[in-house]
Enzyme design. Structure first.
Site, PDB file in Angstrom:
ATOM      1  N   GLU A  79      42.226  18.840  12.302  1.00  0.00           N
ATOM      2  CA  GLU A  79      41.581  19.205  11.041  1.00  0.00           C
ATOM      3  C   GLU A  79      41.047  20.626  11.161  1.00  0.00           C
ATOM      4  O   GLU A  79      40.879  21.321  10.165  1.00  0.00           O
ATOM      5  CB  GLU A  79      40.435  18.220  10.757  1.00  0.00           C
ATOM      6  N   CYS A 111      41.436  13.120   9.814  1.00  0.00           N
ATOM      7  CA  CYS A 111      41.351  12.437  11.125  1.00  0.00           C
ATOM      8  C   CYS A 111      42.613  11.653  11.465  1.00  0.00           C
ATOM      9  O   CYS A 111      42.695  11.041  12.533  1.00  0.00           O
ATOM     10  CB  CYS A 111      40.168  11.489  11.149  1.00  0.00           C
ATOM     11  N   HIS A 233      38.982   3.997  14.172  1.00  0.00           N
ATOM     12  CA  HIS A 233      38.560   5.395  14.059  1.00  0.00           C
ATOM     13  C   HIS A 233      37.028   5.364  13.957  1.00  0.00           C
ATOM     14  O   HIS A 233      36.474   4.629  13.132  1.00  0.00           O
ATOM     15  CB  HIS A 233      39.168   6.018  12.796  1.00  0.00           C
TER      16      HIS A 233
HETATM   17  N1  CAA Z   1      16.158   2.195  12.210  1.00  0.00           N
HETATM   18  C1  CAA Z   1      17.383   1.636  12.153  1.00  0.00           C
HETATM   19  N2  CAA Z   1      18.293   1.890  11.164  1.00  0.00           N
HETATM   20  C2  CAA Z   1      17.936   2.781  10.203  1.00  0.00           C
HETATM   21  C3  CAA Z   1      16.666   3.399  10.192  1.00  0.00           C
HETATM   22  C4  CAA Z   1      15.740   3.072  11.249  1.00  0.00           C
HETATM   23  N3  CAA Z   1      14.566   3.635  11.331  1.00  0.00           N
HETATM   24  N4  CAA Z   1      16.596   4.207   9.125  1.00  0.00           N
HETATM   25  C5  CAA Z   1      17.782   4.104   8.459  1.00  0.00           C
HETATM   26  N5  CAA Z   1      18.577   3.226   9.121  1.00  0.00           N
HETATM   27  C6  CAA Z   1      19.958   2.847   8.766  1.00  0.00           C
HETATM   28  C7  CAA Z   1      20.184   2.626   7.289  1.00  0.00           C
HETATM   29  O1  CAA Z   1      19.763   1.332   6.897  1.00  0.00           O
HETATM   30  C8  CAA Z   1      21.687   2.833   7.219  1.00  0.00           C
HETATM   31  O2  CAA Z   1      22.326   1.664   7.686  1.00  0.00           O
HETATM   32  P1  CAA Z   1      23.551   1.028   6.851  1.00  0.00           P
HETATM   33  O3  CAA Z   1      24.639   2.070   6.811  1.00  0.00           O
HETATM   34  O4  CAA Z   1      23.918  -0.168   7.653  1.00  0.00           O
HETATM   35  O5  CAA Z   1      23.036   0.725   5.498  1.00  0.00           O
HETATM   36  C9  CAA Z   1      21.948   3.913   8.254  1.00  0.00           C
HETATM   37  O6  CAA Z   1      20.791   3.937   9.091  1.00  0.00           O
HETATM   38  C10 CAA Z   1      22.157   5.294   7.678  1.00  0.00           C
HETATM   39  O7  CAA Z   1      21.116   5.538   6.798  1.00  0.00           O
HETATM   40  P2  CAA Z   1      21.375   6.356   5.457  1.00  0.00           P
HETATM   41  O8  CAA Z   1      22.578   5.812   4.761  1.00  0.00           O
HETATM   42  O9  CAA Z   1      20.108   6.421   4.703  1.00  0.00           O
HETATM   43  O10 CAA Z   1      21.710   7.776   6.106  1.00  0.00           O
HETATM   44  P3  CAA Z   1      22.093   9.140   5.444  1.00  0.00           P
HETATM   45  O11 CAA Z   1      21.875   9.175   3.975  1.00  0.00           O
HETATM   46  O12 CAA Z   1      21.403  10.162   6.260  1.00  0.00           O
HETATM   47  O13 CAA Z   1      23.693   9.259   5.656  1.00  0.00           O
HETATM   48  C11 CAA Z   1      25.857   9.183   6.653  1.00  0.00           C
HETATM   49  C12 CAA Z   1      24.390   8.729   6.745  1.00  0.00           C
HETATM   50  C13 CAA Z   1      26.443   8.777   5.292  1.00  0.00           C
HETATM   51  C14 CAA Z   1      26.650   8.518   7.763  1.00  0.00           C
HETATM   52  C15 CAA Z   1      25.899  10.735   6.836  1.00  0.00           C
HETATM   53  O14 CAA Z   1      25.497  11.034   8.138  1.00  0.00           O
HETATM   54  C16 CAA Z   1      27.264  11.329   6.588  1.00  0.00           C
HETATM   55  O15 CAA Z   1      27.610  11.643   5.461  1.00  0.00           O
HETATM   56  N6  CAA Z   1      28.078  11.510   7.660  1.00  0.00           N
HETATM   57  C17 CAA Z   1      29.423  11.954   7.533  1.00  0.00           C
HETATM   58  C18 CAA Z   1      30.243  10.832   6.962  1.00  0.00           C
HETATM   59  C19 CAA Z   1      31.489  10.598   7.708  1.00  0.00           C
HETATM   60  O16 CAA Z   1      31.597  10.848   8.878  1.00  0.00           O
HETATM   61  N7  CAA Z   1      32.416  10.046   7.007  1.00  0.00           N
HETATM   62  C20 CAA Z   1      33.617   9.718   7.690  1.00  0.00           C
HETATM   63  C21 CAA Z   1      34.696  10.410   7.092  1.00  0.00           C
HETATM   64  S1  CAA Z   1      36.105   9.979   8.014  1.00  0.00           S
HETATM   65  C22 CAA Z   1      36.188  11.268   9.062  1.00  0.00           C
HETATM   66  O17 CAA Z   1      35.966  11.091  10.235  1.00  0.00           O
HETATM   67  C23 CAA Z   1      36.563  12.530   8.438  1.00  0.00           C
HETATM   68  C24 CAA Z   1      37.999  12.794   8.606  1.00  0.00           C
HETATM   69  O18 CAA Z   1      38.936  12.066   8.209  1.00  0.00           O
HETATM   70  C25 CAA Z   1      38.336  14.063   9.259  1.00  0.00           C
END
Ligand code: CAA
Length: 387
Positions: A79, A111, A233
């Site tokens: 990528e 990916c 993945h």
């Molecule tokens: N203790 C334990 N768990 C907690 C917590 C705490 N104190 N606080 C929050 N959590 C949990 C939440 O409940 C949530 O769990 P669930 O998903 O089970 O509901 C988790 O932590 C994440 O919390 P949020 O959803 O509130 O977090 P966020 O808004 O900061 O976003 C994310 C998280 C969406 C993963 C963000 O980091 C993101 O956008 N990452 C990139 C996304 C990604 O990688 N997508 C994959 C695309 S595929 C790829 O790899 C790309 C490609 O093809 C090249």
């Protein structure tokens, strides 16, 4: 004829950030990153490591064990390509001194790139069983400082040798593929940082998993309990955990325990390296082979996903004696030797690596001797050197 994965080499740069430190710096509860996202550490590439140098270093992990003159195909999936025209494969081919007759090119689908290459390579080897193919996935995942995606970054490469009579995994013929033109993650040509709709990407990933897993089982007349393990993945390990929970829903206790244990073994390396995009599924496979409890003949499912979006489910059987082909101690040493960065150091290195060095400025690497690195740009041409 059996065709499959004969060798696996992986590389990640020599620096990392601890997710607890990152959580504190971002005013987050560390358990959100450790448990909620499922990441412990994240490798950081400085300006001297890019997808080409990492791909060379990953392949060097096994190069002295193979017959180089048999390599007829070299595919580079990424990528985060270093050039808009020339493929990463050609830099790699030159560093590894492969024969000029090798067919070398690059593929792109977020990916999914390494899996795309692997599928081409297995067809190639079925037609040319006396030849082998090197397939590399190499990426630096960059969402940007202080973004929601920051905790799901990482850097690294996985290189596979595909051959007939493989010594690690025999690939089963057939697959279930599924694609849709959507916008869950993308990176415009003028940006080194990815754009992502994280929650949407998770939903699509899970939908595509259900679709391809169920379709594959139906095609092959398989049940979930027939799988010794399923690898996913893993952009962050929680994403795969969600898919694995779907896979084991309604299954008997023994199947539940087996597929949860194998998932735990398979996420170990990824939780400590971070997202390496194209290589992530295969880093998880390596983690399973090193930390799991697989026996010869065990059926392993593999779920590949690339945003945009394209997914594929396929399977493979474990080959007797596979553990002798894997350098677990070397893989552990690669992680153990990394230098821990403070968040300030990480932010500086991350920002520096976003800028290309000026023409003629030579970069100096602090990697170990023998490792390849990006040494700068001379006359607009990228230079690679061994330390
Ligand atoms: N203790 C334990 N768990 C907690 C917590 C705490 N104190 N606080 C929050 N959590 C949990 C939440 O409940 C949530 O769990 P669930 O998903 O089970 O509901 C988790 O932590 C994440 O919390 P949020 O959803 O509130 O977090 P966020 O808004 O900061 O976003 C994310 C998280 C969406 C993963 C963000 O980091 C993101 O956008 N990452 C990139 C996304 C990604 O990688 N997508 C994959 C695309 S595929 C790829 O790899 C790309 C490609 O093809 C090249």
């Amino acid at each position: 004829m059996k065709v499959g994965i004969d060798q696996i080499g992986y590389f990640t740069p020599n620096k990392y950030v601890d997710m607890v430190d990152l959580a504190h710096a971002r005013n987050q509860d560390p358990n959100k990153f450790l448990i909620g996202i499922g990441q412990s550490k994240m490798s950081v590439a400085d300006a001297t490591q890019d997808t080409v140098s990492m791909g060379i270093n990953a392949t060097l992990r096994y190069l002295n064990k193979i017959n180089k003159s048999k390599v007829g195909l070299l595919i580079f999936g990424t990528e985060s390509s270093v050039d808009q025209s020339k493929s990463g494969s050609l830099f790699v081919k030159s560093a590894l001194k492969l024969d000029p007759s090798v067919r070398a090119f690059e593929v792109k689908e977020a990916c999914f790139g390494l899996t795309a290459g692997l599928m081409i390579a297995q067809d190639f080897v079925r037609l040319h069983p006396d030849q082998t193919a090197i397939v590399i996935g190499s990426d630096i995942a960059r969402y940007g400082l202080k973004t929601a995606g920051e905790v799901t970054q990482g850097a690294g490469s996985v290189s596979l040798l595909i051959s007939s009579n493989p010594r690690i995994l025999e690939l089963n013929e057939g697959h279930s593929a599924y694609s849709e033109d959507i916008n869950d993650f993308w990176r415009p040509n003028n940006s080194k940082l990815a754009k992502v709709d994280g929650k949407y990407s998770t939903q699509v990933y899970l939908d595509f998993f259900k679709h391809t897993f169920n379709d594959y089982k139906e095609q092959k007349n398989l049940e979930t309990r027939d799988f010794a393990a399923i690898v996913y993945h893993l952009p962050f390990t929680k994403m795969g955990l969600k898919a694995n929970r779907i896979a084991i829903e309604g299954e008997d206790e023994e199947t539940n325990a087996r597929l949860m244990d194998s998932f735990t073994a398979a996420k170990e390396l990824n939780a400590n390296v971070g997202n390496i995009y194209t290589g992530s599924l295969y880093l998880s496979l390596l983690s399973l082979l090193e930390n799991g409890d697989l026996k010869a003949g065990d059926l392993t499912g593999l779920f590949s996903y690339g945003s945009g979006a394209m997914a594929e489910f396929y399977s493979a059987n474990v080959v007797e004696g596979y553990e002798k082909q894997i350098d677990k101690a070397g893989d552990e040493a690669l992680l153990a030797k990394r230098k821990k960065l403070s968040v300030d150091e990480y932010e500086r290195i991350f920002s520096e690596a976003l800028e290309d060095p000026k023409n003629g400025v030579e970069l100096v690497s602090d990697e170990d001797s023998g490792k390849y690195y990006f040494a700068g740009i001379k006359d607009d041409i990228r230079q690679y050197q061994a330390k």
